[in-house]
Enzyme design. Structure first.
Site, short mmCIF file in Angstrom:
data_model
loop_
_atom_site.label_atom_id
_atom_site.label_comp_id
_atom_site.label_asym_id
_atom_site.label_seq_id
_atom_site.Cartn_x
_atom_site.Cartn_y
_atom_site.Cartn_z
N HIS A 65 23.42 3.17 13.64
CA HIS A 65 24.45 4.05 14.16
C HIS A 65 24.85 3.53 15.54
CE1 HIS A 65 23.87 7.01 10.94
NE2 HIS A 65 22.59 6.69 11.04
N LYS A 121 13.20 -7.63 16.58
CA LYS A 121 13.92 -8.90 16.55
C LYS A 121 13.23 -9.85 15.58
CE LYS A 121 11.44 -11.08 20.40
NZ LYS A 121 11.58 -11.73 21.72
N ASN A 137 0.83 -1.20 0.00
CA ASN A 137 0.00 0.00 0.00
C ASN A 137 0.87 1.26 0.00
OD1 ASN A 137 -2.38 1.61 0.17
ND2 ASN A 137 -3.37 -0.04 1.31
N ALA A 141 -1.08 -3.44 13.38
CA ALA A 141 -0.83 -2.06 12.98
C ALA A 141 -0.06 -1.32 14.06
CB ALA A 141 -2.15 -1.35 12.71
#
Length: 202
Positions: free
Chosen positions: A131, A183, A101, A177
């Protein structure tokens, strides 16, 4: 959270390594000092913006153009516009039958694989760059490395799902959602939350 060590010895070694090899090996690099990478990202940004504009008037033509700049997206894949960004289009692999979508965002140079017959909801983000979490000096200097993402077949993401670097999902994983996947998970599961956890095994 993925953490790879970076010290003065490693930095000296990396100076002798071509950037393409660093990316392939998942090594640290400084994007701000790599004009070759900057050129790729800026060009892809412009291309995506142009394609989004085309989609306003000709959806099919826009979809064709996405598959030109991202040649590893199968011809049967459907993507809705606008696309937020795909920084390294050639590093994105999407297999047959998948639907994505609007609002897709894929950063940065890590390989991103999405399997067959997946449904990816609106405004989903897949992030491969890392980072250093503990060393602010290394962050100031722009050091980063990428860890790829793999999504199996028949996965379904609700809207606004975020996938973090190095995550691998098996087949038939349903993601609620707004989830943040930090992980990896295996096959046949419903996961949700921040960080995502198993709600139910299927």
């Amino acid at each position: 959270m993925l953490v790879k060590e970076l010290d003065a010895f490693e930095i000296e070694k990396l100076k002798r390594k071509p950037i393409v090899q660093k990316l392939l090996d998942g090594n640290w690099y400084q994007y701000g000092k790599e004009p070759e990478l900057q050129k790729i990202v800026k060009a892809s940004s412009q291309a995506i913006q142009n394609i989004n504009d085309i989609a306003k008037h000709d959806f099919d033509k826009a979809l064709q153009k996405i598959k030109v700049i991202a040649p590893n997206i199968d011809a049967s894949v459907e993507i809705y516009f606008p696309i937020s960004s795909i920084e390294y289009p050639e590093n994105v692999i999407i297999k047959p039958g998948t639907f994505i979508n609007s609002g897709l965002q894929i950063l940065s140079a890590g390989i991103v694989k999405i399997g067959k017959n997946c449904f990816i909801g609106p405004n989903c983000s897949l992030y491969t760059p890392n980072h250093h979490p503990y060393d602010k000096i290394l962050r100031r200097e722009g050091w980063q490395y990428d860890a790829g993402i793999t999504i199996g077949d028949d996965c379904w993401f609700g809207g606004n799902v975020t996938v973090l670097p190095g995550v691998s999902l098996g087949d038939n994983v349903v993601v609620g959602a707004g989830s943040v996947i930090t992980k990896s998970f295996g096959d046949d599961a419903i996961i949700a939350g921040n960080p995502a956890r198993i709600i139910k095994n299927l």
